[in-house]
Design an enzyme around this catalytic site. Structure first.
Site, PDB file in Angstrom:
ATOM      1  N   GLU A 114      31.420  39.939  35.815  1.00  0.00           N
ATOM      2  CA  GLU A 114      32.018  39.109  35.256  1.00  0.00           C
ATOM      3  C   GLU A 114      31.484  37.729  34.351  1.00  0.00           C
ATOM      4  O   GLU A 114      31.812  37.657  33.316  1.00  0.00           O
ATOM      5  CB  GLU A 114      33.174  38.305  36.293  1.00  0.00           C
ATOM      6  CG  GLU A 114      33.961  39.422  36.717  1.00  0.00           C
ATOM      7  CD  GLU A 114      35.024  38.751  37.928  1.00  0.00           C
ATOM      8  OE1 GLU A 114      36.172  38.910  37.987  1.00  0.00           O
ATOM      9  OE2 GLU A 114      34.456  37.991  38.644  1.00  0.00           O
ATOM     10  N   GLU A 134      35.117  44.939  44.656  1.00  0.00           N
ATOM     11  CA  GLU A 134      35.813  43.875  45.279  1.00  0.00           C
ATOM     12  C   GLU A 134      37.040  44.429  46.124  1.00  0.00           C
ATOM     13  O   GLU A 134      37.454  43.818  47.278  1.00  0.00           O
ATOM     14  CB  GLU A 134      36.606  42.884  44.383  1.00  0.00           C
ATOM     15  CG  GLU A 134      35.712  41.929  43.818  1.00  0.00           C
ATOM     16  CD  GLU A 134      34.986  42.198  42.600  1.00  0.00           C
ATOM     17  OE1 GLU A 134      34.485  41.495  42.048  1.00  0.00           O
ATOM     18  OE2 GLU A 134      34.929  43.435  42.271  1.00  0.00           O
TER      19      GLU A 134
END
Length: 258
Positions: A114, A134
């Site tokens: 990210e 995740e």
């Protein structure tokens, strides 16, 4: 300014920010706060190009599992407040009117990816490992992993890779459009690229970045207006005049950023 989890060096207008946090360059709460502090330094006019990389053979594995264990004790309000620290860093990198380059070597997953997605240009080694795992702890990539990733790969591929948590290498990332360049030594390639950009007019680079980022999802009329306004600003700069004079005099321009 001194940092415990980051190494910041500034040389000839290039700021290099290296994640250097044990273990494996995790993005801890301290890293989040230090990234917020380093962002203020990166806004300074003396810096014209920024490079992010990780220490050792890892860019970043994202948040440590311990942080998520700690977050179970937070209220929803506390979680959002803590998330905004890093979210503002990523947004701030996008809003900098200067190029930001990510040099990706080794593992770059979760919050590490990210961070890279918030940069303008990503350079990765062919055997780098990227992705969003995740789902293994019942979460989604929630700080750009969905919103920025989909802009690069499209909704179908974004869903596929986030649903499965499938990891992909640098070659695949290039084919997907997640990275822009492949290099055996991303750190060296990023520094060469950064120094090449130092020869370009800073305001033109900065406004090109802002116009592209803003215009890509606008209608054509709005996007054209943004381009026109930016161009009208650049027409009044000393660098524009220098560029014309250098062309007439058959020499390399010396852009000052004015």
């Amino acid at each position: 300014m001194q940092f415990e989890t980051l190494d910041l060096t500034i040389s000839d207008g290039v700021a290099t920010v290296q994640l250097d946090n044990e273990p494996v360059n995790t993005i801890s709460q301290q890293v989040r706060h230090e990234l917020a502090d380093v962002l203020e330094v990166l806004r300074e006019d003396r810096i014209r190009v920024v490079v992010f990389l990780g220490a050792g053979d890892v860019f970043s594995v994202g948040a440590d599992i311990g942080l998520f264990e700690e977050a179970q004790e937070w209220t929803t309000q506390e979680f959002r407040s803590n998330s905004r620290i890093l979210g503002r860093v990523f947004d701030g990198l996008e809003q900098l009117e200067k190029p930001v380059i990510a040099a990706i070597n080794g593992t770059c997953v979760g919050g590490g990816l990210e961070l890279a997605l918030a940069c303008d240009v990503r350079i990765a080694s062919p055997d780098a490992t990227l992705g969003f795992p995740e789902h293994n702890i019942g979460l989604i990539p929630g700080l750009g992993g969905c919103s920025r990733f989909v802009q690069l790969v499209g909704p179908g591929k974004a869903k596929d890779l986030i649903f499965t948590g499938e990891l992909f290498d640098g070659e695949q990332a290039f084919e997907l459009g997640v990275i822009e360049r492949i290099a055996e030594d991303p750190a060296h390639a990023a520094q060469e690229y950064a120094h090449d950009l130092l020869q370009q007019p800073p305001q033109a680079l900065g406004l090109a970045k802002r116009v592209i980022d803003t215009a890509w999802n606008q209608d054509t009329q709005t996007a054209s207006l943004l381009e026109s306004l930016a161009q009208s600003t650049l027409l009044e700069t000393q660098d524009h005049k220098e560029g014309i004079e250098a062309f007439r005099e058959k020499r390399d321009p010396d852009f000052s950023g004015n």
